[in-house]
Scaffold this motif. Structure first.
Motif, PDB file in Angstrom:
ATOM      1  N   LYS A  97       0.831  -1.203   0.000  1.00  0.00           N
ATOM      2  CA  LYS A  97       0.000   0.000   0.000  1.00  0.00           C
ATOM      3  C   LYS A  97       0.868   1.257   0.000  1.00  0.00           C
ATOM      4  N   THR A  98       1.949   1.242   0.773  1.00  0.00           N
ATOM      5  CA  THR A  98       2.887   2.360   0.822  1.00  0.00           C
ATOM      6  C   THR A  98       4.286   1.824   0.602  1.00  0.00           C
ATOM      7  N   THR A  99       5.254   2.751   0.442  1.00  0.00           N
ATOM      8  CA  THR A  99       6.651   2.348   0.245  1.00  0.00           C
ATOM      9  C   THR A  99       7.164   1.592   1.452  1.00  0.00           C
ATOM     10  N   ASP A 100       6.854   2.072   2.666  1.00  0.00           N
ATOM     11  CA  ASP A 100       7.327   1.394   3.883  1.00  0.00           C
ATOM     12  C   ASP A 100       6.732  -0.003   3.995  1.00  0.00           C
ATOM     13  N   ASP A 101       5.431  -0.154   3.631  1.00  0.00           N
ATOM     14  CA  ASP A 101       4.812  -1.478   3.686  1.00  0.00           C
ATOM     15  C   ASP A 101       5.501  -2.441   2.719  1.00  0.00           C
ATOM     16  N   ALA A 102       5.827  -1.967   1.514  1.00  0.00           N
ATOM     17  CA  ALA A 102       6.475  -2.825   0.529  1.00  0.00           C
ATOM     18  C   ALA A 102       7.869  -3.242   1.000  1.00  0.00           C
ATOM     19  N   ILE A 103       8.642  -2.302   1.604  1.00  0.00           N
ATOM     20  CA  ILE A 103       9.994  -2.634   2.091  1.00  0.00           C
ATOM     21  C   ILE A 103       9.916  -3.662   3.215  1.00  0.00           C
ATOM     22  N   ALA A 104       8.985  -3.440   4.171  1.00  0.00           N
ATOM     23  CA  ALA A 104       8.849  -4.380   5.284  1.00  0.00           C
ATOM     24  C   ALA A 104       8.429  -5.758   4.785  1.00  0.00           C
ATOM     25  N   LYS A 105       7.554  -5.795   3.792  1.00  0.00           N
ATOM     26  CA  LYS A 105       7.110  -7.064   3.236  1.00  0.00           C
ATOM     27  C   LYS A 105       8.278  -7.799   2.564  1.00  0.00           C
ATOM     28  N   GLY A 106       9.131  -7.045   1.830  1.00  0.00           N
ATOM     29  CA  GLY A 106      10.277  -7.666   1.167  1.00  0.00           C
ATOM     30  C   GLY A 106      11.310  -8.184   2.143  1.00  0.00           C
ATOM     31  N   LEU A 107      11.598  -7.425   3.222  1.00  0.00           N
ATOM     32  CA  LEU A 107      12.570  -7.880   4.219  1.00  0.00           C
ATOM     33  C   LEU A 107      12.082  -9.139   4.915  1.00  0.00           C
ATOM     34  N   ALA A 108      10.768  -9.195   5.204  1.00  0.00           N
ATOM     35  CA  ALA A 108      10.238 -10.391   5.841  1.00  0.00           C
ATOM     36  C   ALA A 108      10.337 -11.598   4.918  1.00  0.00           C
ATOM     37  N   GLU A 109      10.130 -11.374   3.627  1.00  0.00           N
ATOM     38  CA  GLU A 109      10.213 -12.474   2.674  1.00  0.00           C
ATOM     39  C   GLU A 109      11.637 -12.990   2.527  1.00  0.00           C
ATOM     40  N   LEU A 110      12.641 -12.081   2.559  1.00  0.00           N
ATOM     41  CA  LEU A 110      14.045 -12.477   2.409  1.00  0.00           C
ATOM     42  C   LEU A 110      14.661 -12.929   3.731  1.00  0.00           C
ATOM     43  N   GLY A 111      14.071 -12.513   4.852  1.00  0.00           N
ATOM     44  CA  GLY A 111      14.665 -12.827   6.146  1.00  0.00           C
ATOM     45  C   GLY A 111      15.925 -12.024   6.405  1.00  0.00           C
ATOM     46  N   LEU A 112      15.986 -10.779   5.884  1.00  0.00           N
ATOM     47  CA  LEU A 112      17.164  -9.928   6.023  1.00  0.00           C
ATOM     48  C   LEU A 112      16.806  -8.667   6.795  1.00  0.00           C
ATOM     49  N   GLU A 113      17.846  -7.948   7.256  1.00  0.00           N
ATOM     50  CA  GLU A 113      17.676  -6.669   7.919  1.00  0.00           C
ATOM     51  C   GLU A 113      17.722  -5.546   6.897  1.00  0.00           C
ATOM     52  N   ARG A 114      17.335  -4.335   7.354  1.00  0.00           N
ATOM     53  CA  ARG A 114      17.312  -3.193   6.438  1.00  0.00           C
ATOM     54  C   ARG A 114      18.697  -2.849   5.896  1.00  0.00           C
ATOM     55  N   ASP A 115      19.752  -3.055   6.705  1.00  0.00           N
ATOM     56  CA  ASP A 115      21.104  -2.724   6.261  1.00  0.00           C
ATOM     57  C   ASP A 115      21.667  -3.745   5.283  1.00  0.00           C
ATOM     58  N   ASP A 116      20.980  -4.899   5.147  1.00  0.00           N
ATOM     59  CA  ASP A 116      21.509  -5.946   4.262  1.00  0.00           C
ATOM     60  C   ASP A 116      21.058  -5.772   2.820  1.00  0.00           C
ATOM     61  N   VAL A 117      20.177  -4.798   2.548  1.00  0.00           N
ATOM     62  CA  VAL A 117      19.650  -4.637   1.194  1.00  0.00           C
ATOM     63  C   VAL A 117      19.761  -3.176   0.762  1.00  0.00           C
ATOM     64  N   SER A 118      19.734  -2.973  -0.535  1.00  0.00           N
ATOM     65  CA  SER A 118      19.631  -1.629  -1.103  1.00  0.00           C
ATOM     66  C   SER A 118      18.251  -1.503  -1.734  1.00  0.00           C
ATOM     67  N   VAL A 119      17.590  -0.342  -1.540  1.00  0.00           N
ATOM     68  CA  VAL A 119      16.195  -0.158  -1.938  1.00  0.00           C
ATOM     69  C   VAL A 119      16.134   0.810  -3.114  1.00  0.00           C
ATOM     70  N   GLU A 120      15.374   0.408  -4.119  1.00  0.00           N
ATOM     71  CA  GLU A 120      15.092   1.280  -5.272  1.00  0.00           C
ATOM     72  C   GLU A 120      13.581   1.408  -5.397  1.00  0.00           C
ATOM     73  N   ILE A 121      13.050   2.643  -5.343  1.00  0.00           N
ATOM     74  CA  ILE A 121      11.607   2.876  -5.435  1.00  0.00           C
ATOM     75  C   ILE A 121      11.209   2.895  -6.914  1.00  0.00           C
ATOM     76  N   VAL A 122      10.453   1.868  -7.314  1.00  0.00           N
ATOM     77  CA  VAL A 122       9.996   1.779  -8.705  1.00  0.00           C
ATOM     78  C   VAL A 122       8.775   2.667  -8.936  1.00  0.00           C
ATOM     79  N   GLU A 123       7.819   2.641  -7.987  1.00  0.00           N
ATOM     80  CA  GLU A 123       6.614   3.469  -8.106  1.00  0.00           C
ATOM     81  C   GLU A 123       6.081   3.781  -6.715  1.00  0.00           C
ATOM     82  N   ARG A 124       5.775   5.058  -6.492  1.00  0.00           N
ATOM     83  CA  ARG A 124       5.214   5.455  -5.203  1.00  0.00           C
ATOM     84  C   ARG A 124       3.704   5.236  -5.201  1.00  0.00           C
ATOM     85  N   GLY A 125       3.176   4.814  -4.077  1.00  0.00           N
ATOM     86  CA  GLY A 125       1.754   4.528  -3.990  1.00  0.00           C
ATOM     87  C   GLY A 125       0.913   5.798  -3.889  1.00  0.00           C
TER      88      GLY A 125
END
Length: 287
Positions: free
Chosen positions: A10-38
């Protein structure tokens, strides 16, 4: 090895949190690129989900060692089978009567087609229902919404339920505002602008009957006292009802005076041709 996934939310933060939970990684372990803002949209209309791309380093997979062949275990010796005991012969049973055939199911008469108007996704009816549900929820009003198709490519919407007076308002002012907002929200940006008539507990038809009765009463007074009678301020629809009710009424004519929101209808006496009668040019305020 660099890998990436795209996640919706629904929002950028929701998408990032959903992706981290799916990968099982922390925020510092990934780089984020915003493809489209909600986008939230208006009461859910025009809403767009956020899309982000998460990139991370995946460890190289080492080749697994070949599995060692396992020698088959020798099969255990089978024990000698015991001699089977003689089974006594079954006693003859009396013949049972053949079961009766089940009765054939009765054919049910075809059910009549429901009068509910279909609301396919993205249609004017579906958008109208979605908008009204959101608007009524913000107003804290629970109401059933019934939608039917009009002949002139429009919709008739009927609201019903308890405490429906909050939807109607004083002299239908709240109902008129709801109808205006619904037409604006649904027809905005659309090629087809079908009018959406919103009513509550048949208020408009009841109000129209009372306006026609009021118009005839004022016409009788105008003829009796030979003077003009001004009605209370009304909106454009109610003024139209008064004009239509008296357009063929002999002995009177109607006109509108004033400016919105205090514009009102005046019922004026018309002197019959060939008769000399004194007429009072003033008018009496009627509230």
């Amino acid at each position: 090895m660099q890998k990436s996934i795209e996640v919706h939310g629904k929002t950028t933060d929701d998408a990032i949190a959903k992706g981290l939970a799916e990968l099982g990684l922390e925020r510092d372990d990934v780089s984020v690129e915003i493809v489209e803002r909600g986008k939230k949209g208006v009461f859910g209309i025009g809403a767009v989900e956020a899309v982000v791309r998460l990139s991370y380093e995946a460890p190289d997979e080492a080749p697994r060692p070949a599995a060692k062949p396992v020698a088959p275990k020798p099969a255990p010796a089978t024990p000698k089978a015991a001699a089977p005991k003689p089974v006594p012969a079954p006693k003859p049973e009396a013949a049972k009567p053949a079961p009766k055939p089940a009765p054939a199911p009765k054919a049910e008469p075809p059910k009549p087609a429901t009068a509910a108007y279909a609301r396919p996704e993205g249609s004017q009816a579906q958008q109208t229902e979605a908008f009204l549900k959101g608007l009524l929820a913000h107003m804290g009003v629970q109401a059933d919404i019934t939608i039917s198709q009009r002949e002139n490519d429009g919709l008739d919407v009927q609201l019903s339920g308890e405490h429906i007076g909050a939807v109607i308002g004083r002299r239908g002012e709240t109902l008129d505002a709801i109808q205006y907002l619904t037409n604006y929200a649904v027809n905005r940006g659309s090629d087809r602008h079908g009018h959406i008539n919103v009513d509550a507990e048949n208020y408009r038809s009841k109000r129209e009957d009372s306006l026609v009765h009021l118009a005839e009463k004022m016409a009788e007074k105008a003829i009796k006292y030979k003077r003009s009678m001004a009605l209370e301020p009304m909106n454009s629809y109610e003024r139209h009802v008064i004009h239509a009710a008296l357009q063929d009424y002999e002995g009177v004519t109607t006109s509108s005076i004033g400016t919105e929101p205090n514009r009102r209808v005046v019922v004026s006496y018309v002197k019959p041709e060939g008769k000399k009668e004194d007429s009072d040019k003033g008018y009496k305020e009627w509230c």
